[in-house]
Design a protein around this motif. Structure first.
Motif, PDB file in Angstrom:
ATOM      1  N   MET A 157     -59.535  31.401  32.583  1.00  0.00           N
ATOM      2  CA  MET A 157     -60.050  31.291  33.948  1.00  0.00           C
ATOM      3  C   MET A 157     -58.924  31.124  34.975  1.00  0.00           C
ATOM      4  SD  MET A 157     -63.141  31.739  33.631  1.00  0.00           S
ATOM      5  CE  MET A 157     -64.298  31.047  34.793  1.00  0.00           C
ATOM      6  N   PHE A 158     -57.732  30.771  34.505  1.00  0.00           N
ATOM      7  CA  PHE A 158     -56.589  30.539  35.395  1.00  0.00           C
ATOM      8  C   PHE A 158     -56.181  31.847  36.090  1.00  0.00           C
ATOM      9  CE2 PHE A 158     -51.849  29.740  35.724  1.00  0.00           C
ATOM     10  CZ  PHE A 158     -51.963  28.870  36.793  1.00  0.00           C
ATOM     11  N   THR A 159     -55.686  31.695  37.324  1.00  0.00           N
ATOM     12  CA  THR A 159     -55.349  32.886  38.104  1.00  0.00           C
ATOM     13  C   THR A 159     -53.957  33.432  37.790  1.00  0.00           C
ATOM     14  OG1 THR A 159     -54.549  31.397  39.817  1.00  0.00           O
ATOM     15  CG2 THR A 159     -56.802  32.227  40.053  1.00  0.00           C
TER      16      THR A 159
ATOM     17  N   GLY B 101     -43.834  29.340  38.984  1.00  0.00           N
ATOM     18  CA  GLY B 101     -44.640  28.610  39.960  1.00  0.00           C
ATOM     19  C   GLY B 101     -45.813  27.971  39.271  1.00  0.00           C
ATOM     20  N   ALA B 102     -46.757  27.499  40.040  1.00  0.00           N
ATOM     21  CA  ALA B 102     -47.969  26.811  39.573  1.00  0.00           C
ATOM     22  C   ALA B 102     -47.743  25.322  39.395  1.00  0.00           C
ATOM     23  CB  ALA B 102     -48.552  27.412  38.298  1.00  0.00           C
ATOM     24  N   ALA B 103     -46.508  24.865  39.491  1.00  0.00           N
ATOM     25  CA  ALA B 103     -46.214  23.428  39.407  1.00  0.00           C
ATOM     26  C   ALA B 103     -44.921  23.172  40.171  1.00  0.00           C
ATOM     27  CB  ALA B 103     -46.046  23.029  37.954  1.00  0.00           C
ATOM     28  N   PRO B 104     -44.772  21.972  40.719  1.00  0.00           N
ATOM     29  CA  PRO B 104     -43.553  21.709  41.489  1.00  0.00           C
ATOM     30  C   PRO B 104     -42.305  21.728  40.590  1.00  0.00           C
ATOM     31  CG  PRO B 104     -45.186  19.966  41.815  1.00  0.00           C
ATOM     32  CD  PRO B 104     -45.670  20.822  40.700  1.00  0.00           C
TER      33      PRO B 104
ATOM     34  N   TYR C 298     -36.862  32.808  40.556  1.00  0.00           N
ATOM     35  CA  TYR C 298     -37.464  32.743  41.892  1.00  0.00           C
ATOM     36  C   TYR C 298     -38.769  31.956  41.883  1.00  0.00           C
ATOM     37  CZ  TYR C 298     -34.124  36.488  42.553  1.00  0.00           C
ATOM     38  OH  TYR C 298     -32.971  37.220  42.592  1.00  0.00           O
ATOM     39  N   ASP C 299     -39.081  31.452  43.063  1.00  0.00           N
ATOM     40  CA  ASP C 299     -40.250  30.583  43.207  1.00  0.00           C
ATOM     41  C   ASP C 299     -41.454  31.397  43.718  1.00  0.00           C
ATOM     42  OD1 ASP C 299     -41.768  28.313  43.362  1.00  0.00           O
ATOM     43  OD2 ASP C 299     -40.557  27.307  44.892  1.00  0.00           O
ATOM     44  N   MET C 300     -42.610  31.078  43.185  1.00  0.00           N
ATOM     45  CA  MET C 300     -43.857  31.751  43.599  1.00  0.00           C
ATOM     46  C   MET C 300     -44.911  30.679  43.852  1.00  0.00           C
ATOM     47  SD  MET C 300     -45.934  34.248  43.877  1.00  0.00           S
ATOM     48  CE  MET C 300     -46.198  35.723  42.949  1.00  0.00           C
ATOM     49  N   TYR C 301     -45.589  30.791  44.983  1.00  0.00           N
ATOM     50  CA  TYR C 301     -46.591  29.772  45.330  1.00  0.00           C
ATOM     51  C   TYR C 301     -47.961  30.399  45.543  1.00  0.00           C
ATOM     52  CZ  TYR C 301     -49.197  26.479  48.250  1.00  0.00           C
ATOM     53  OH  TYR C 301     -50.169  25.651  48.760  1.00  0.00           O
ATOM     54  N   GLY C 302     -48.958  29.672  45.138  1.00  0.00           N
ATOM     55  CA  GLY C 302     -50.320  30.110  45.423  1.00  0.00           C
ATOM     56  C   GLY C 302     -51.306  29.108  44.872  1.00  0.00           C
ATOM     57  N   LEU C 303     -52.581  29.327  45.152  1.00  0.00           N
ATOM     58  CA  LEU C 303     -53.616  28.458  44.599  1.00  0.00           C
ATOM     59  C   LEU C 303     -54.894  29.263  44.427  1.00  0.00           C
ATOM     60  CD1 LEU C 303     -54.813  26.081  47.431  1.00  0.00           C
ATOM     61  CD2 LEU C 303     -52.771  27.430  47.678  1.00  0.00           C
ATOM     62  N   SER C 304     -55.683  28.858  43.459  1.00  0.00           N
ATOM     63  CA  SER C 304     -56.873  29.643  43.106  1.00  0.00           C
ATOM     64  C   SER C 304     -57.748  29.907  44.313  1.00  0.00           C
ATOM     65  CB  SER C 304     -57.722  28.907  42.087  1.00  0.00           C
ATOM     66  OG  SER C 304     -56.932  28.244  41.179  1.00  0.00           O
ATOM     67  N   GLU C 305     -57.903  28.906  45.166  1.00  0.00           N
ATOM     68  CA  GLU C 305     -58.808  29.053  46.309  1.00  0.00           C
ATOM     69  C   GLU C 305     -58.381  30.213  47.213  1.00  0.00           C
ATOM     70  OE1 GLU C 305     -57.402  26.399  45.024  1.00  0.00           O
ATOM     71  OE2 GLU C 305     -58.256  24.538  45.745  1.00  0.00           O
TER      72      GLU C 305
ATOM     73  N   TRP D  95     -57.091  33.208  46.179  1.00  0.00           N
ATOM     74  CA  TRP D  95     -56.913  34.249  45.164  1.00  0.00           C
ATOM     75  C   TRP D  95     -56.156  33.724  43.950  1.00  0.00           C
ATOM     76  CZ3 TRP D  95     -54.941  38.053  49.388  1.00  0.00           C
ATOM     77  CH2 TRP D  95     -56.031  38.702  49.996  1.00  0.00           C
ATOM     78  N   GLY D  96     -55.013  33.032  44.184  1.00  0.00           N
ATOM     79  CA  GLY D  96     -54.164  32.591  43.064  1.00  0.00           C
ATOM     80  C   GLY D  96     -52.706  32.684  43.474  1.00  0.00           C
ATOM     81  N   PRO D  97     -51.799  33.085  42.565  1.00  0.00           N
ATOM     82  CA  PRO D  97     -50.407  33.274  42.994  1.00  0.00           C
ATOM     83  C   PRO D  97     -50.361  34.397  44.025  1.00  0.00           C
ATOM     84  CG  PRO D  97     -50.775  34.231  40.810  1.00  0.00           C
ATOM     85  CD  PRO D  97     -52.017  33.463  41.161  1.00  0.00           C
ATOM     86  N   GLY D  98     -49.238  34.477  44.784  1.00  0.00           N
ATOM     87  CA  GLY D  98     -49.112  35.583  45.734  1.00  0.00           C
ATOM     88  C   GLY D  98     -49.367  35.175  47.166  1.00  0.00           C
TER      89      GLY D  98
ATOM     90  N   GLY E 290     -44.306  18.438  46.562  1.00  0.00           N
ATOM     91  CA  GLY E 290     -45.244  17.645  45.768  1.00  0.00           C
ATOM     92  C   GLY E 290     -46.591  17.746  46.438  1.00  0.00           C
ATOM     93  N   ARG E 291     -47.544  17.002  45.942  1.00  0.00           N
ATOM     94  CA  ARG E 291     -48.875  17.032  46.542  1.00  0.00           C
ATOM     95  C   ARG E 291     -49.183  15.662  47.135  1.00  0.00           C
ATOM     96  NH1 ARG E 291     -52.587  20.659  45.313  1.00  0.00           N
ATOM     97  NH2 ARG E 291     -54.245  19.121  45.218  1.00  0.00           N
ATOM     98  N   THR E 292     -50.060  15.659  48.107  1.00  0.00           N
ATOM     99  CA  THR E 292     -50.426  14.362  48.671  1.00  0.00           C
ATOM    100  C   THR E 292     -51.038  13.492  47.566  1.00  0.00           C
ATOM    101  OG1 THR E 292     -52.482  15.359  49.386  1.00  0.00           O
ATOM    102  CG2 THR E 292     -50.809  15.108  51.051  1.00  0.00           C
TER     103      THR E 292
HETATM  104  O1  DLL Z   1     -51.321  27.455  40.133  1.00  0.00           O
HETATM  105  C1  DLL Z   1     -51.707  29.649  41.071  1.00  0.00           C
HETATM  106  C2  DLL Z   1     -50.362  30.071  40.650  1.00  0.00           C
HETATM  107  C3  DLL Z   1     -50.177  30.704  39.434  1.00  0.00           C
HETATM  108  C4  DLL Z   1     -49.292  29.899  41.490  1.00  0.00           C
HETATM  109  C5  DLL Z   1     -48.937  31.148  39.053  1.00  0.00           C
HETATM  110  C6  DLL Z   1     -48.026  30.338  41.125  1.00  0.00           C
HETATM  111  C7  DLL Z   1     -47.859  30.960  39.904  1.00  0.00           C
HETATM  112  P1  DLL Z   1     -54.034  26.470  40.892  1.00  0.00           P
HETATM  113  O2  DLL Z   1     -54.207  26.248  39.438  1.00  0.00           O
HETATM  114  O3  DLL Z   1     -55.233  26.505  41.760  1.00  0.00           O
HETATM  115  O4  DLL Z   1     -53.330  27.842  41.154  1.00  0.00           O
HETATM  116  O5  DLL Z   1     -53.041  25.356  41.400  1.00  0.00           O
HETATM  117  C8  DLL Z   1     -52.587  25.363  42.718  1.00  0.00           C
HETATM  118  O6  DLL Z   1     -50.484  24.354  42.062  1.00  0.00           O
HETATM  119  O7  DLL Z   1     -51.937  23.666  45.232  1.00  0.00           O
HETATM  120  C9  DLL Z   1     -49.773  23.450  44.092  1.00  0.00           C
HETATM  121  O8  DLL Z   1     -50.038  22.067  44.055  1.00  0.00           O
HETATM  122  C10 DLL Z   1     -49.318  23.906  42.728  1.00  0.00           C
HETATM  123  N1  DLL Z   1     -48.349  25.006  42.854  1.00  0.00           N
HETATM  124  C11 DLL Z   1     -48.588  26.314  42.789  1.00  0.00           C
HETATM  125  N2  DLL Z   1     -47.422  27.008  42.933  1.00  0.00           N
HETATM  126  C12 DLL Z   1     -46.440  26.094  43.114  1.00  0.00           C
HETATM  127  C13 DLL Z   1     -45.033  26.167  43.333  1.00  0.00           C
HETATM  128  C14 DLL Z   1     -52.065  28.211  40.722  1.00  0.00           C
HETATM  129  N3  DLL Z   1     -44.373  27.302  43.370  1.00  0.00           N
HETATM  130  C15 DLL Z   1     -51.623  24.225  42.934  1.00  0.00           C
HETATM  131  N4  DLL Z   1     -44.365  24.992  43.501  1.00  0.00           N
HETATM  132  C16 DLL Z   1     -51.044  24.245  44.307  1.00  0.00           C
HETATM  133  C17 DLL Z   1     -45.016  23.827  43.466  1.00  0.00           C
HETATM  134  C18 DLL Z   1     -47.039  24.819  43.074  1.00  0.00           C
HETATM  135  N5  DLL Z   1     -46.332  23.694  43.242  1.00  0.00           N
END
Ligand code: DLL
Length: 434
Positions: free
Chosen positions: A140-142, A214-217, A235-242, A244-247, A329-331
């Motif tokens: 189910m993970f993005t 990405g997906a974690a700090p 390289y760093d990649m940021y995103g969240l499921s809400e 779409w996901g990464p990107g 980090g996250r709040t």
């Molecule tokens: O983690 C999507 C993702 C997948 C991002 C692969 C990057 C690579 P969620 O499981 O919904 O989605 O978690 C989102 O993970 O609000 C952040 O707190 C944390 N996060 C995601 N990318 C980063 C990053 C995916 N590059 C939550 N650095 C987000 C730090 C990140 N934290």
């Protein structure tokens, strides 16, 4: 420097053009949610704001915030702005407490998600001709699907490796001539560890020279470790499921902040306590409004992620989209020791600055005589004598104190003794709440 751009006609246009696209799409999306979703209509009415009130980009500040709690309340399909038979994919967060958050995608969403993923991969110089090991979960993970869709769009060869079976992954990296990997940052360390156990030196015996994580700090020191172990650019990649996901935002080869794909998202940074909008360079909570999300548009979504918008100098890569700093980090990730706020990434940064230390640590918080106690267990790279462990622990405790303003108890433990994570790491064990 080799700078490839996937879609220059949108990634490298003038700020005027980007802002024009943003305003047009913002007005459209606000109309759409107001007309198609009772939740947004209600919230906007409560605030006394109508779609016609959005005349400039700044007017976004008139709109109400959306939170994770809102999405939980709307479980499962209440946040949708399209009829259910238009939905092509449904995903849900693992959700540690309560209801999971659901994300819905129409075919249009999948197309746009692939586009931002293609841009992100190319920004990290992962291009056609590369062979990409996608070591993210494909359930189910993005992570897994997001990278997969992006890779297919660019013409990168994708290996849907998923997580776990690490020895097999090392074998594939070698035998298939993998040139790039993507995973949670700590899994790149785990892969290297297992490779060495198998007699494979990642920097010499593999073709991997790039990675996107990405997906974690993660910290700058962890990046250095990964780059050294693999002889790669990471390289760093940021995103969240809400969203779409990464990107959502990705680093380019200059590694100085992550470009937010602004024709798809409006980014704001706000004070997490008061909700006041902050200026560029000021650190706070990231808030996103989606401009092209079809099934589930989000207005001013509070991410709980801490970062800042970097000063608006144009990036040397030629992209004009605003950059955000790496996530601090996250709040809700932050913990408080005797009144002092601490983020695990700050601890990671100090620990990995010490060459004798391996990138595996655990933070235990306990209470003794009504006072909080911070215990940091960390692995040494090689087995050390008891005396050396104590000396190293003392030095680390001193270095940490300088940065986090709290005196921790540091315990240096033998290599291979702390838990490993294939997915998102759980660094903090808070015994005060157990
Ligand atoms: O983690 C999507 C993702 C997948 C991002 C692969 C990057 C690579 P969620 O499981 O919904 O989605 O978690 C989102 O993970 O609000 C952040 O707190 C944390 N996060 C995601 N990318 C980063 C990053 C995916 N590059 C939550 N650095 C987000 C730090 C990140 N934290």
């Amino acid at each position: 420097m080799n700078v490839a751009i996937w879609n220059p006609s949108l990634e490298a246009v003038s700020r005027d053009v980007i802002e024009r696209i943003q305003l047009e799409r913002l007005r459209e999306v606000v109309h759409r949610v107001y007309n198609n979703n009772y939740h947004y209509r209600l919230k906007m009415k409560e605030r006394g704001v109508k779609p016609e009130d959005i005349k400039t980009l700044k007017d976004i500040e008139k709109l109400p915030y959306t939170t994770k709690e809102d999405l939980r309340e709307l479980y499962p399909f209440g946040a949708s702005a399209v009829p259910l038979n238009h939905i092509a994919e449904i995903r849900a967060s693992s959700g540690t407490t309560g209801k999971p958050t659901v994300t819905l995608y129409t075919m249009k969403d999948l197309e746009n998600w692939s586009e931002v993923m293609a841009r992100s991969l190319v920004a990290a110089n992962i291009v056609k001709g590369d062979i990409l090991l996608i070591a993210y979960n494909y359930h189910m993970f993005t992570g897994g699907f997001g990278f997969h869709y992006g890779a297919l769009k660019v013409g990168i060869t994708a290996i849907p490796a998923g997580v776990g079976f690490t020895q097999r992954q090392v074998m594939m990296i070698k035998d298939f001539g993998v040139t790039a990997i993507t995973s949670v940052p700590n899994y790149a360390i785990r892969l290297a560890e297992v490779a060495f156990e198998m007699g494979v030196d990642p920097s010499k015996d593999t073709k991997v020279r790039k990675g996107m994580f990405g997906a974690a700090p993660w910290s700058e020191s962890l990046r250095k470790r990964i780059e050294e172990l693999w002889d790669m650019q990471a390289y760093d990649m940021y995103g969240l499921s809400e969203l779409w996901g990464p990107g959502v935002a990705a680093e380019c080869v200059y590694k100085h902040g992550l470009h937010v794909w602004e024709d798809h998202f409006v980014v704001e940074v706000v004070d997490p306590r008061t909700g006041d909008v902050l200026e560029p360079e000021e650190k706070g909570e990231l808030v996103f409004t989606t401009l092209t999300k079809d099934a589930m548009p989000l207005i001013r979504y509070r991410t709980r992620d801490i970062s800042r918008i970097l000063d608006q100098k144009q990036c040397d890569c030629g992209r004009t989209h605003k950059k955000i700093d790496r996530i601090q980090g996250r709040t809700d990730d932050m913990f408080i020791i005797n009144g002092v706020n601490i983020w695990p990434t700050a601890i990671q940064e100090v620990l990995l600055g010490e060459p004798l230390i391996a990138p595996h640590f655990q933070i235990v918080i306990d209470r003794e005589n009504a006072m909080d106690k911070l215990i940091i267990q960390v692995e040494s790279k090689t087995k050390l004598s008891e005396e050396d462990k104590k000396l190293l622990a003392k030095k680390l405790a001193y270095d940490l104190r300088e940065v986090i303003m709290v005196s921790p108890i540091v315990e240096v433990v033998d290599p291979g003794t702390l838990p490993r994570f294939d997915g998102k790491p759980r660094y903090v064990i808070d015994k005060r709440v157990l």
